[in-house]
Design an enzyme around this catalytic site. Structure first.
Site, PDB file in Angstrom:
ATOM      1  N   ASN A 134       0.851  -1.193   0.000  1.00 38.52           N
ATOM      2  CA  ASN A 134       0.000   0.000   0.000  1.00 38.52           C
ATOM      3  C   ASN A 134       0.885   1.240   0.000  1.00 38.52           C
ATOM      4  OD1 ASN A 134      -2.854   1.073   0.377  1.00 38.52           O
ATOM      5  ND2 ASN A 134      -1.723   2.185   1.958  1.00 38.52           N
ATOM      6  N   GLU A 197      -1.201   0.724  -5.395  1.00 36.96           N
ATOM      7  CA  GLU A 197      -1.202   2.081  -5.965  1.00 36.96           C
ATOM      8  C   GLU A 197      -0.030   2.291  -6.935  1.00 36.96           C
ATOM      9  OE1 GLU A 197      -1.662   1.442  -2.738  1.00 36.96           O
ATOM     10  OE2 GLU A 197      -3.697   2.181  -2.384  1.00 36.96           O
ATOM     11  N   ASP A 245      -5.750  21.996   8.031  1.00 31.16           N
ATOM     12  CA  ASP A 245      -6.174  21.062   6.994  1.00 31.16           C
ATOM     13  C   ASP A 245      -6.658  21.794   5.740  1.00 31.16           C
ATOM     14  OD1 ASP A 245      -6.827  18.599   5.774  1.00 31.16           O
ATOM     15  OD2 ASP A 245      -7.161  17.723   7.743  1.00 31.16           O
TER      16      ASP A 245
HETATM   17 MN    MN Z   1      -4.306   0.780  -0.934  1.00 31.09          MN
END
Ligand code: MN
Length: 423
Positions: A134, A197, A245
């Site tokens: 990941n 990804e 943010d």
């Molecule tokens: Mn992922």
């Protein structure tokens, strides 16, 4: 990142004056919100800072080898057609040593921030059960020369960490900082937990992406400027925040996991990529990958959808503009419902006809001005679940969603024709 710099490096705004990583650097970045900026001379580090690699849709399109209006399609295509990676190289060209964050020009952005923050760091980890890799981008607050508090929202890395903690183990990770926009964008796509990804990134790179094998952890990362190796510690939590943010407002302080770093690899002539919190780079990276989700959901309802944009004024998160070729009366309302359901953080959505350019805020305002009748065209949904980033949401997380149908009625289309566009 270097291939991308070959394309746009000449546009860079280079600052030679000495600046501090505390507030001064961030303040320069705020003055140049759409530029590629290189800060050559930091008081606290020998490594220059680079920012704004992807603070416009034009730069992102360049990195994806497409035109601006094709970005959504390019992301959809890559998410649906990941390309396995066969090229893996070593750490040639890097100098390696014990991890020491004090060597890096990590910025302190705003006065009330909890500390200096790594903002362009991509964390690579493996699923403890399946071994699937990941890659996801996380903000990381410096709490020691080899320690970071990391904000992890409940997605894939969170699940990996839960699995590791159930076994009483740390989770091995690598952090890569400084890659090209296409690779960075791939790490922000919402693909299934058993997908990788980097294979999406490899499709963006036409199968040419080469990864670098780490040294102390079993992990491969893109050829980034800086690579850190370490572990997310089992069962350890520290206060993380305050941090500004997406919405340019402070996020709440939470107890978050802690990373302990061991090794560090720095490319010769490395530059440190810093993303300004709430800047366009932050907004686009977080928001752009949500556009395909909305696009697909809307297409299920109204197949003649033309374009979907999470607008920059809406922080690329809270506002969407959708253009359609209206075929039946009521299409606009159905698009509103589909879009609001597809991206739960979405608060306001406006639907326009295909003659309106959704990338141009003045065009959208024109559509609202000339094609909306408030009592017919505004849909209000109170008490819906909203974004945790929305300062107007209630403490229980609910908010009011609004849809504006700014499409012209089919029956009287002629009245709404834009003469200057048609004659
Ligand atoms: Mn992922």
């Amino acid at each position: 990142m270097r291939n991308f710099l070959d394309k746009i490096g000449e546009e860079a705004l280079v600052v030679e004056d000495e600046v501090s990583t505390s507030f001064e650097a961030a303040s320069i970045l705020r003055e140049h919100p759409r530029d590629l900026v290189i800060l050559k001379n930091l008081k606290e580090s020998d490594i220059p800072v680079i920012s704004g690699l992807c603070n416009t849709r034009e730069k992102i399109a360049l990195s994806l080898n497409c035109r601006v209006h094709e970005i959504t399609h390019r992301i959809v295509e890559a998410m649906e057609n990941p390309t396995p990676i066969s090229n893996v190289g070593g750490l040639d060209g890097y100098r390696s040593g014990k991890a020491d964050l004090s060597e890096l020009p990590i910025l302190r952005h705003y006065r009330r921030d909890g500390g200096p923050y790594i903002t362009a760091g991509v964390i690579f980890a493996r699923d403890p059960d399946t071994g699937v890799r990941n890659a996801s981008i996380h903000r990381m607050m410096v709490i020691g020369d080899d320690r970071l508090a990391v904000r992890i929202v409940p997605r894939h890395l969170y699940t990996y960490l839960q699995k590791a903690e159930e076994r009483g183990e740390d989770l091995e990770i690598a952090i890569a900082i400084g890659m090209d926009p296409a690779t960075l964008l791939a790490t922000t796509t919402s693909i299934p937990i058993d997908a990788d990804e980097m294979e999406v990134a490899n499709t963006f790179h036409e199968g040419e992406l080469e990864l670098v094998r780490c040294e102390g952890v079993d992990m491969e990362v893109p050829p980034a400027e800086i690579i850190l190796e370490g572990r997310i510690l089992c069962g350890v939590r520290e206060r993380e925040g305050p941090f500004v943010d997406l919405t340019d407002t402070y996020d709440v302080v939470r107890d978050e996991p802690v990373i302990s770093l061991e090794r560090m690899h720095i490319r010769k002539d490395a530059m440190y990529h810093a993303i300004l919190p709430a800047g366009f780079e932050h907004r686009l990276l977080q928001g752009l990958p949500q556009e395909p989700r909305i696009y697909r959901a809307v297409k299920n309802t109204v197949p003649t959808v033309r374009n979907v944009v999470l607008t920059e004024g809406g922080c690329c998160w809270l506002h969407a503009a959708v253009s359609i070729k209206k075929q039946t009366e009521g299409d606009g309302k159905n698009v509103i419902m589909a879009a609001l359901a597809a991206h739960p953080s979405l608060k306001h959505v406006v639907v326009v006809d295909e003659d309106i350019d959704v990338l141009d805020p003045e065009e959208i305002e024109y559509a609202i001005a000339t094609r909306v009748k408030g009592d017919d065209d505004i849909l209000i949904v109170p008490g819906a679940r909203g974004s945790s980033l929305d300062p107007a949401a209630l403490p229980d997380g609910t908010t009011t969603k609004v849809g504006v149908d700014a499409t012209a009625p089919l029956a009287s289309a002629e009245k709404f024709q834009r003469v200057s566009r048609s004659e």
